[in-house]
Design an enzyme around this catalytic site. Sequence first.
Site, mmCIF file in Angstrom:
data_model
loop_
_atom_site.group_PDB
_atom_site.id
_atom_site.type_symbol
_atom_site.label_atom_id
_atom_site.label_comp_id
_atom_site.label_asym_id
_atom_site.label_seq_id
_atom_site.Cartn_x
_atom_site.Cartn_y
_atom_site.Cartn_z
ATOM 1 N N HIS A 254 0.841 -1.205 0.000
ATOM 2 C CA HIS A 254 0.000 0.000 0.000
ATOM 3 C C HIS A 254 0.879 1.260 0.000
ATOM 4 O O HIS A 254 0.626 2.208 -0.746
ATOM 5 C CB HIS A 254 -0.880 0.052 1.259
ATOM 6 C CG HIS A 254 -1.909 -1.035 1.362
ATOM 7 N ND1 HIS A 254 -2.054 -1.824 2.475
ATOM 8 C CD2 HIS A 254 -2.855 -1.459 0.489
ATOM 9 C CE1 HIS A 254 -3.049 -2.672 2.295
ATOM 10 N NE2 HIS A 254 -3.554 -2.483 1.088
ATOM 11 N N SER B 194 -2.598 -7.761 3.155
ATOM 12 C CA SER B 194 -2.856 -7.565 4.586
ATOM 13 C C SER B 194 -3.087 -8.912 5.269
ATOM 14 O O SER B 194 -2.650 -9.123 6.401
ATOM 15 C CB SER B 194 -4.082 -6.665 4.784
ATOM 16 O OG SER B 194 -3.812 -5.371 4.293
ATOM 17 N N LYS C 32 -16.291 -6.718 6.463
ATOM 18 C CA LYS C 32 -15.256 -7.759 6.525
ATOM 19 C C LYS C 32 -14.769 -8.042 7.947
ATOM 20 O O LYS C 32 -13.837 -8.808 8.115
ATOM 21 C CB LYS C 32 -14.046 -7.320 5.695
ATOM 22 C CG LYS C 32 -14.284 -7.283 4.195
ATOM 23 C CD LYS C 32 -12.995 -6.876 3.496
ATOM 24 C CE LYS C 32 -13.154 -6.839 1.992
ATOM 25 N NZ LYS C 32 -11.946 -6.306 1.344
ATOM 26 N N ARG D 299 -1.777 -6.220 -8.270
ATOM 27 C CA ARG D 299 -0.641 -7.131 -8.071
ATOM 28 C C ARG D 299 -0.637 -8.241 -9.112
ATOM 29 O O ARG D 299 0.400 -8.743 -9.488
ATOM 30 C CB ARG D 299 -0.703 -7.779 -6.682
ATOM 31 C CG ARG D 299 -0.437 -6.839 -5.543
ATOM 32 C CD ARG D 299 -0.896 -7.441 -4.260
ATOM 33 N NE ARG D 299 -2.321 -7.718 -4.300
ATOM 34 C CZ ARG D 299 -3.053 -8.087 -3.282
ATOM 35 N NH1 ARG D 299 -2.507 -8.281 -2.110
ATOM 36 N NH2 ARG D 299 -4.348 -8.303 -3.407
HETATM 37 O O1 PNS Z 1 -8.906 -2.850 0.481
HETATM 38 P P1 PNS Z 1 -10.208 -3.341 -0.091
HETATM 39 O O2 PNS Z 1 -11.012 -4.070 0.967
HETATM 40 O O3 PNS Z 1 -10.017 -4.150 -1.336
HETATM 41 O O4 PNS Z 1 -11.020 -2.012 -0.493
HETATM 42 C C1 PNS Z 1 -12.292 -2.132 -1.096
HETATM 43 C C2 PNS Z 1 -12.957 -0.766 -1.290
HETATM 44 C C3 PNS Z 1 -13.016 0.031 0.012
HETATM 45 C C4 PNS Z 1 -12.184 0.038 -2.297
HETATM 46 C C5 PNS Z 1 -14.381 -1.046 -1.838
HETATM 47 O O5 PNS Z 1 -15.009 -1.981 -1.015
HETATM 48 C C6 PNS Z 1 -15.284 0.179 -1.935
HETATM 49 O O6 PNS Z 1 -15.068 1.023 -2.768
HETATM 50 N N1 PNS Z 1 -16.302 0.249 -1.047
HETATM 51 C C7 PNS Z 1 -17.256 1.344 -0.987
HETATM 52 C C8 PNS Z 1 -18.620 0.951 -1.567
HETATM 53 C C9 PNS Z 1 -18.604 1.166 -3.068
HETATM 54 O O7 PNS Z 1 -18.535 2.284 -3.519
HETATM 55 N N2 PNS Z 1 -18.595 0.038 -3.842
HETATM 56 C C10 PNS Z 1 -18.363 0.064 -5.283
HETATM 57 C C11 PNS Z 1 -19.530 0.283 -6.134
HETATM 58 S S1 PNS Z 1 -20.716 -1.009 -6.043
#
Ligand code: PNS
Length: 161
Positions: free
Chosen positions: A17, A128, A41, A90
């Site tokens: 990150h 993570s 999660k 990645r």
């Molecule tokens: O580190 P992660 O868990 O892969 O991050 C995921 C994240 C936070 C980028 C994603 O879950 C997100 O954007 N959540 C907010 C809700 C949203 O806007 N979803 C996408 C459109 S359906």
Amino acid sequence: MKIAVYPGSFDPVTCGHLDIIKRSCKLFDKVIVAVLNNSSKSPLFSFDERVELIKKCITDIPNCEVQSFGGLLVDFVKKSGANTIIKGLRAISDFEYEFQMAMLNKKLAPDIETVFMVTNLNCLYISSSVVKEICHFGGNAEGLIPSEIIKDIKDKIEKEC
Ligand code: PNS
């Protein structure tokens, strides 16, 4: 001013990150690291802990800040005055999910662009989840977790797990 948002759960932030944060801060005037606050999660690190850990890692990056968000990412991006979402890739396996997210976000907010940054070779295998597992079993997390926060993460995992 070109503002970008780098969203994620950051449970916890890793060297992968941080690599994306540092490189994106060279491309944009300001990068907002956006920590998801309503994750389904069940993160190991509380929201406040995840924010504090990131703050400790970015003290020497003046054009980076950390904020929280809940609800839709595109709404947060608009509210922040940004028009770009940064995602790190990645592997091909990341791409499938991220591509779907990018398309959905484009559908919801056509003016917001998703920019994919390819992870550095030395961070390709970091996530993570594996970091938490290595710390849980007492492995060496150097090079996986930013050195500033290795102790915080180990202490937390020893206490909780
Ligand atoms: O580190 P992660 O868990 O892969 O991050 C995921 C994240 C936070 C980028 C994603 O879950 C997100 O954007 N959540 C907010 C809700 C949203 O806007 N979803 C996408 C459109 S359906």
